[in-house]
Scaffold this active site. Structure first.
Site, PDB file in Angstrom:
ATOM      1  N   GLU A 138      44.828  39.674  35.228  1.00 43.42           N
ATOM      2  CA  GLU A 138      45.488  38.613  35.993  1.00 43.42           C
ATOM      3  C   GLU A 138      44.833  37.277  35.682  1.00 43.42           C
ATOM      4  OE1 GLU A 138      46.451  37.310  40.605  1.00 43.42           O
ATOM      5  OE2 GLU A 138      45.498  39.236  40.221  1.00 43.42           O
ATOM      6  N   ASP A 144      43.722  30.169  48.143  1.00 40.21           N
ATOM      7  CA  ASP A 144      42.562  30.854  47.591  1.00 40.21           C
ATOM      8  C   ASP A 144      41.276  30.406  48.273  1.00 40.21           C
ATOM      9  OD1 ASP A 144      43.921  32.362  45.550  1.00 40.21           O
ATOM     10  OD2 ASP A 144      44.262  30.443  44.553  1.00 40.21           O
TER      11      ASP A 144
END
Length: 133
Positions: free
Chosen positions: A48, A59
């Site tokens: 990823e 995040d």
């Protein structure tokens, strides 16, 4: 069957789970990023990559810092896609991209972004920060 489906099917038949390491494309710089991608590839089931973005609110601190380093090293959307395409040429393992709604855009911009991702050889796309509207 696509690469993602095949990987999950093969792992399921073996009773295993996927190891999916994550790197932000271009972090901390393009050369080091490529070395890291090559180093993790043999151990990964799926890889990823994040597309650097200035405000990755979905995040935590570590990924935010990775985004900041990649952007500081001059990584743009196009350069990130170029790096991902380089990794694609090195492996047949599935590649998934994490990006943000503002990066992908809407309308024609979205079509161009998706086309660029397709040319990079990715197998899946995760788009964070997309409003329900």
């Amino acid at each position: 069957m696509n690469r993602l489906e095949k990987t999950f099917q093969d792992l399921d038949l073996k009773g295993e789970r996927a190891f999916i390491p994550f790197l932000v494309a271009g972090d901390p710089d393009p050369g080091t990023f490529m070395k890291l991608a090559k180093a993790i590839e043999p151990f990964a089931d799926i890889i990823e990559f994040g597309i650097p973005y200035t405000d990755p609110i979905a995040d935590g601190e570590i990924i935010q810092a990775a985004n900041a380093r990649a952007l500081a090293s001059g990584i743009t959307f196009t350069k990130a896609c170029d790096l991902i395409a380089m990794v694609r040429r090195l492996t047949e393992k599935p590649i998934v991209v994490l990006t943000y709604g503002n990066v992908v855009g809407i309308g024609k911009v979205m079509e161009e972004s998706l086309s660029r991702f397709n040319l990079s050889g990715i197998d899946g796309l995760i788009i964070a920060d997309v409003p329900l509207e």
